[in-house]
Design a protein around this motif. Structure first.
Motif, short mmCIF file in Angstrom:
data_model
loop_
_atom_site.label_atom_id
_atom_site.label_comp_id
_atom_site.label_asym_id
_atom_site.label_seq_id
_atom_site.Cartn_x
_atom_site.Cartn_y
_atom_site.Cartn_z
N LEU A 99 0.84 -1.20 0.00
CA LEU A 99 0.00 0.00 0.00
C LEU A 99 0.88 1.24 0.00
CD1 LEU A 99 -2.62 -1.10 2.71
CD2 LEU A 99 -2.97 -1.03 0.22
N ALA A 100 0.58 2.16 -0.89
CA ALA A 100 1.36 3.39 -0.96
C ALA A 100 1.17 4.19 0.34
CB ALA A 100 0.93 4.24 -2.15
N PRO A 101 2.26 4.60 0.98
CA PRO A 101 2.15 5.37 2.24
C PRO A 101 1.81 6.83 1.97
CG PRO A 101 4.45 5.08 1.66
CD PRO A 101 3.66 4.32 0.61
N ILE A 102 0.68 7.03 1.34
CA ILE A 102 0.23 8.36 0.93
C ILE A 102 -1.15 8.61 1.51
CG2 ILE A 102 -0.46 9.79 -1.04
CD1 ILE A 102 1.57 8.20 -2.72
N THR A 103 -1.34 9.74 2.16
CA THR A 103 -2.63 10.10 2.73
C THR A 103 -3.55 10.65 1.64
OG1 THR A 103 -1.59 10.60 4.85
CG2 THR A 103 -3.79 11.50 4.48
N SER A 104 -4.78 10.21 1.65
CA SER A 104 -5.74 10.63 0.63
C SER A 104 -6.05 12.12 0.72
CB SER A 104 -7.04 9.85 0.77
OG SER A 104 -6.83 8.47 0.55
N TRP A 105 -6.41 12.67 -0.43
CA TRP A 105 -6.90 14.02 -0.61
C TRP A 105 -5.81 15.09 -0.63
CZ3 TRP A 105 -11.38 13.24 -2.54
CH2 TRP A 105 -12.16 12.17 -2.10
N GLY A 106 -4.56 14.69 -0.52
CA GLY A 106 -3.47 15.65 -0.65
C GLY A 106 -2.93 15.68 -2.07
N ASP A 107 -1.99 16.58 -2.33
CA ASP A 107 -1.41 16.72 -3.67
C ASP A 107 -0.75 15.43 -4.15
OD1 ASP A 107 -2.24 19.35 -3.75
OD2 ASP A 107 -0.29 20.18 -3.17
N GLU A 108 -0.04 14.75 -3.24
CA GLU A 108 0.65 13.52 -3.62
C GLU A 108 -0.34 12.44 -4.03
OE1 GLU A 108 4.30 10.70 -1.92
OE2 GLU A 108 3.25 12.08 -0.58
N TRP A 109 -1.49 12.41 -3.39
CA TRP A 109 -2.54 11.44 -3.71
C TRP A 109 -3.09 11.69 -5.11
CZ3 TRP A 109 -8.12 12.17 -3.81
CH2 TRP A 109 -8.86 10.98 -3.83
N TYR A 110 -3.42 12.93 -5.39
CA TYR A 110 -3.91 13.26 -6.74
C TYR A 110 -2.86 12.93 -7.80
CZ TYR A 110 -8.11 15.69 -5.08
OH TYR A 110 -9.33 15.98 -4.52
N GLN A 111 -1.61 13.19 -7.48
CA GLN A 111 -0.54 12.86 -8.43
C GLN A 111 -0.46 11.36 -8.66
OE1 GLN A 111 2.93 14.61 -6.64
NE2 GLN A 111 2.20 16.72 -6.92
N GLY A 112 -0.60 10.57 -7.59
CA GLY A 112 -0.56 9.12 -7.71
C GLY A 112 -1.69 8.57 -8.56
N LEU A 113 -2.89 9.12 -8.38
CA LEU A 113 -4.02 8.71 -9.21
C LEU A 113 -3.78 9.09 -10.66
CD1 LEU A 113 -7.03 9.76 -6.92
CD2 LEU A 113 -6.14 7.45 -7.28
N GLY A 114 -3.10 10.22 -10.87
CA GLY A 114 -2.89 10.71 -12.21
C GLY A 114 -1.77 10.02 -12.96
N ASN A 115 -0.71 9.62 -12.24
CA ASN A 115 0.44 9.04 -12.95
C ASN A 115 0.47 7.52 -12.93
OD1 ASN A 115 1.49 8.27 -10.41
ND2 ASN A 115 2.78 10.10 -10.25
N GLY A 116 -0.55 6.89 -12.34
CA GLY A 116 -0.66 5.44 -12.39
C GLY A 116 0.04 4.71 -11.27
N THR A 117 0.65 5.42 -10.32
CA THR A 117 1.31 4.73 -9.22
C THR A 117 0.32 4.28 -8.14
OG1 THR A 117 1.83 6.86 -8.17
CG2 THR A 117 3.51 5.87 -9.59
N ILE A 118 -0.88 4.81 -8.15
CA ILE A 118 -2.00 4.29 -7.35
C ILE A 118 -3.00 3.73 -8.34
CG2 ILE A 118 -3.85 4.84 -5.74
CD1 ILE A 118 -2.15 7.14 -4.68
N ALA A 119 -3.20 2.42 -8.31
CA ALA A 119 -3.93 1.75 -9.39
C ALA A 119 -5.41 1.54 -9.13
CB ALA A 119 -3.27 0.40 -9.71
N THR A 120 -5.82 1.57 -7.86
CA THR A 120 -7.25 1.39 -7.56
C THR A 120 -7.65 2.29 -6.40
OG1 THR A 120 -7.16 -0.33 -5.82
CG2 THR A 120 -7.01 -1.08 -8.13
N LEU A 121 -8.95 2.42 -6.26
CA LEU A 121 -9.53 3.17 -5.16
C LEU A 121 -10.89 2.55 -4.82
CD1 LEU A 121 -9.12 5.71 -3.36
CD2 LEU A 121 -10.36 7.00 -5.09
#
Length: 449
Positions: A258-280
């Motif tokens: 699991l990516a150690p990224i907290t939801s709703w922050g800039d890093e989260w949006y970036q992860g959803l956008g660049n494919g490093t977070i694959a599901t939600l």
């Protein structure tokens, strides 16, 4: 935006509503209209109130209500609706509790998230709508949201929207690495391994400890860790559903999947956008956030049913959603109920859906126009078909604590330690249980496990 804020509240720090919770425990706060709030109000009374007209005040942060109010006032020119955004999340609830405690400035109608509704219901700060015949509306709503507005044998709001869960996944990433979209949570763990092995920068999901996600998945697994009967409360995270969640999620934690990224922050949006977070895995309100917050990935994402704990037994859960309630202090109960019916049962439902809200009403979820809506963001997929099936598959019987805001706030200090230490999630949940029991007892509840 509304749902983003709502879920942020669920994840946030411990919410300072001690006065509200103490008031809840002793059952006060109904105000001078406590007796009036329990009187039977007929459909004729509601119609008469509409014809007579008058002013009502509504506290809500929900932007789709603006157009509903305009339409309601146009249809009922004798009525003036004062729509007020008194704040979002904690600010909203603190302002409401302060007004109730002061005995002045209390609105007639208030928006309450489902997790917060029980504390205001038990405090008698909002009315039991059974007196208005709200019980006749049971078949109007899907089980999840309908169950969420009930407390102590009463109905304390009309469902405004709902958050039946689904699995949002980046199709481009799954196709690139030849990984099947998981249909069960066991398959989800396998998919997490396959994706991360194929590309160590790719995680199947992010999670740093989210009370809302945890309770929703426990709900889906058939768990009922909370039971509430007035001021008698049970908190028990050792039931079968809680255990299923803990054991499965522990595998993801142990293997750093699991990516150690907290939801709703800039890093989260970036992860959803660049494919490093694959599901939600989240509620049906998420499409609007994808479209506005991750616009560049339009066409890459799709929606699938939430993975199942038991293959072949479709079950879902709710994540997010809120109701409109009438305050006990209101002197315009009949007129306020007329607005509730319009917004949450009548023409206001379609107005809100047209503006991006996800409905709680069964008829809307079953309508051809709704089901056939093609989402450009999801590659033309008829995503509402997935959401509608999810809404029908939410188990009944789930309860939130009458101090759920506080309990969610201490999740990271207890269960959340499993994400940052050698503490197991099973032990973390037991720690969350004990801390919740201690706090509830201090507030005057009789709490057991």
């Amino acid at each position: 935006m509304k749902n983003t804020i709502s879920l942020a509240v669920l994840r946030g720090s411990a919410i300072a509503l001690t006065a509200a919770l103490a008031l809840t425990a002793c059952g006060g706060g109904a105000g001078d209209n406590a007796g009036a709030a329990n009187e039977e109000v007929s459909a004729e009374d509601v119609q008469a109130a509409l014809e007579e007209g008058g002013d009502i005040t509504i506290w809500s942060w929900e932007p789709t209500l603006d157009e509903v109010v305009e339409s309601f006032e146009a249809e009922h020119p004798n009525v003036n609706v004062n729509l007020v955004n008194a704040g979002t999340g904690n600010d909203h609830y603190v302002a409401l509790q302060n007004a109730v405690a002061a005995g002045s400035g209390v609105p007639d109608v208030v928006q309450l998230e489902y997790f917060s509704l029980p504390q205001f219901a038990l405090a008698e700060s909002v009315r039991d709508l059974s007196a208005y015949g709200a019980g006749d509306l049971q078949d109007t709503y899907n089980p999840g949201p309908w169950n969420s507005v009930q407390a102590n044998g009463g109905i304390y709001g009309l469902p405004m929207d709902s958050g039946p869960m689904a699995l949002y996944y980046n199709k481009e990433i799954f196709d690139k690495y030849g990984v099947e979209v998981p249909a069960t949570w066991d398959e989800y763990v396998e998919a997490a391994r396959a994706l991360h092995e194929a590309d160590p920068s790719v995680y199947i999901a992010n999670d740093t400890g989210d009370a809302g996600l945890a309770t929703s998945l426990i709900w889906q697994a058939g768990g009922q860790p909370y039971k509430v009967d007035g001021t008698d409360v049970t908190v028990n995270f050792t039931d079968e559903g809680s255990t299923k969640f803990a054991e499965t999620w522990q595998q993801l934690l142990d293997e750093d999947l699991l990516a150690p990224i907290t939801s709703w922050g800039d890093e989260w949006y970036q992860g959803l956008g660049n494919g490093t977070i694959a599901t939600l895995a989240t509620g049906a309100w998420m499409p609007a956030t994808f479209s506005s917050g991750v616009a560049a990935t339009a066409g890459k994402w799709r929606v699938a049913p939430l993975p199942q704990w038991q293959e072949g037994e479709p079950t879902s859960a709710e994540n997010g959603g809120s109701a409109l309630s009438i305050t006990s202090a209101s002197e315009k109960g009949a007129l306020a109920y007329a607005f509730l019916e319009y917004a949450n049962v009548g023409d206001g439902v379609q107005i809100r859906v047209d503006n991006g809200a996800f409905p709680a009403t069964a008829a809307t979820l079953e309508s051809e126009d709704f089901l056939s809506d093609e989402f450009e963001y999801f590659g033309g997929q008829k995503a509402n078909e997935v959401f509608a099936e999810s809404a029908k598959s939410v188990p009944e019987g789930w309860s939130y604590l009458p101090f759920q805001a506080y309990a969610n706030g201490i999740y990271n200090d207890t269960a959340g330690q499993a994400y940052v230490s050698d503490t197991t999630l099973k032990d973390g949940l037991e720690g969350w249980q004990e801390a919740s029991i201690k706090y509830g007892s201090e507030q005057g509840f009789t709490v057991s496990k």
